[in-house]
Design an enzyme around this catalytic site. Structure first.
Site, short mmCIF file in Angstrom:
data_model
loop_
_atom_site.label_atom_id
_atom_site.label_comp_id
_atom_site.label_asym_id
_atom_site.label_seq_id
_atom_site.Cartn_x
_atom_site.Cartn_y
_atom_site.Cartn_z
N GLY A 98 0.79 -1.23 0.00
CA GLY A 98 0.00 0.00 0.00
C GLY A 98 0.82 1.28 0.00
O GLY A 98 0.31 2.33 0.39
N LYS A 99 2.07 1.22 -0.47
CA LYS A 99 2.93 2.41 -0.46
C LYS A 99 2.37 3.53 -1.32
O LYS A 99 2.29 4.68 -0.88
CB LYS A 99 4.33 2.03 -0.95
CG LYS A 99 5.03 0.97 -0.12
CD LYS A 99 6.41 0.67 -0.65
CE LYS A 99 6.40 0.14 -2.07
NZ LYS A 99 5.66 -1.13 -2.22
N GLU A 140 8.12 5.21 -6.43
CA GLU A 140 9.15 4.25 -6.85
C GLU A 140 10.54 4.88 -6.72
O GLU A 140 11.40 4.79 -7.59
CB GLU A 140 8.90 3.79 -8.29
CG GLU A 140 7.57 3.10 -8.51
CD GLU A 140 7.44 1.77 -7.77
OE1 GLU A 140 8.45 1.29 -7.19
OE2 GLU A 140 6.33 1.20 -7.76
N GLN A 189 13.09 4.15 -5.12
CA GLN A 189 14.27 3.28 -5.05
C GLN A 189 15.02 3.20 -6.38
O GLN A 189 16.18 2.83 -6.42
CB GLN A 189 13.88 1.87 -4.60
CG GLN A 189 13.16 1.02 -5.62
CD GLN A 189 11.67 1.28 -5.70
OE1 GLN A 189 11.14 2.08 -4.93
NE2 GLN A 189 10.98 0.59 -6.60
N CYS A 223 1.72 -12.13 3.64
CA CYS A 223 2.49 -13.15 2.93
C CYS A 223 1.58 -13.97 2.03
O CYS A 223 0.56 -14.51 2.46
CB CYS A 223 3.21 -14.06 3.93
SG CYS A 223 4.22 -15.34 3.14
#
Length: 214
Positions: A24-25, A100, A102, A156
């Site tokens: 949920g970023k 995004e 990163q 997971c």
């Protein structure tokens, strides 16, 4: 660049939303910056790396979509963000959101610091760990320099004969043809770019990486 001071966007703060895939970023990023649309005269801008071609407009996996202006910037040249924002000639710029994050190279650290000095709020979202479970690019540095870091967790998705795991997931599992990717595989590979490749959220126990050195 002239900046307006709006308490609602807490000028000059640096914030990061981090976590694995499907945590949920992007949804949190959109929720954080959308209120600026309701501030008289205020403006926000979303920066996205060119390498992320999954959707034309910023949208979370849950269907949440932003209405704020978006700009694509080459992740190899993050310094261009400053000149792009100056070119907007927008005196009421209050917040810059970067999704995004990163994927951007280290020059982004200086960009974020410069925006903060100009009292522009910077909100970022990205994967804190790559598919190997190691720090993804500049994320460690960005989190260290931030005023506020929110770590998100997914569920997971590992499935066995006993059913789904469902425990809190902190890792991103890359699967190629249904099997865990090798440790030496390229770090950057966008979900959906190859039909046989996909990502799952995994807990530490069920996160697998073939060929990991001892």
């Amino acid at each position: 660049m002239v900046v307006s001071n709006y308490d609602a966007v807490r000028p000059g703060r640096i914030e990061v939303y981090a976590g694995p895939v499907k945590s949920g970023k992007t949804r949190e990023l959109i929720s954080r910056i959308e209120p600026i649309n309701y501030l008289a005269g205020a403006m926000g801008v979303i920066i996205r790396p060119e390498v992320d071609t999954r959707t034309e407009n910023l949208m979370s996996r849950y269907g949440t979509q932003s209405k704020i202006r978006e700009i694509r910037v080459c992740e190899r040249n993050p310094e261009k963000i400053i000149s792009v924002l100056e070119g907007l000639k927008e005196p009421q710029l209050g917040v810059v959101a970067i999704d995004e994050v990163q994927f951007f190279e280290k020059g982004l650290l200086r960009v974020v610091q410069e925006l903060s000095r100009q009292e522009i709020n910077v909100v970022m979202a990205g994967l804190n760990l790559d598919f190997k479970g190691e720090t993804f690019g500049i994320m460690g540095d960005l989190m260290a320099m931030s005023d506020e870091v929110t770590i998100l967790r997914a569920c997971c998705e590992y499935t066995s004969v006993r059913g789904n795991c469902g425990r809190p997931a902190s890792r991103s599992q890359r699967l190629i043809n249904g099997k865990p990717a090798h440790y030496n595989a390229p770090i950057i590979s966008i979900d959906g770019s190859k039909q046989e490749e996909k990502y799952e959220a995994r807990c530490l126990e069920h996160h697998l990486v073939h060929g990991r050195p001892d």
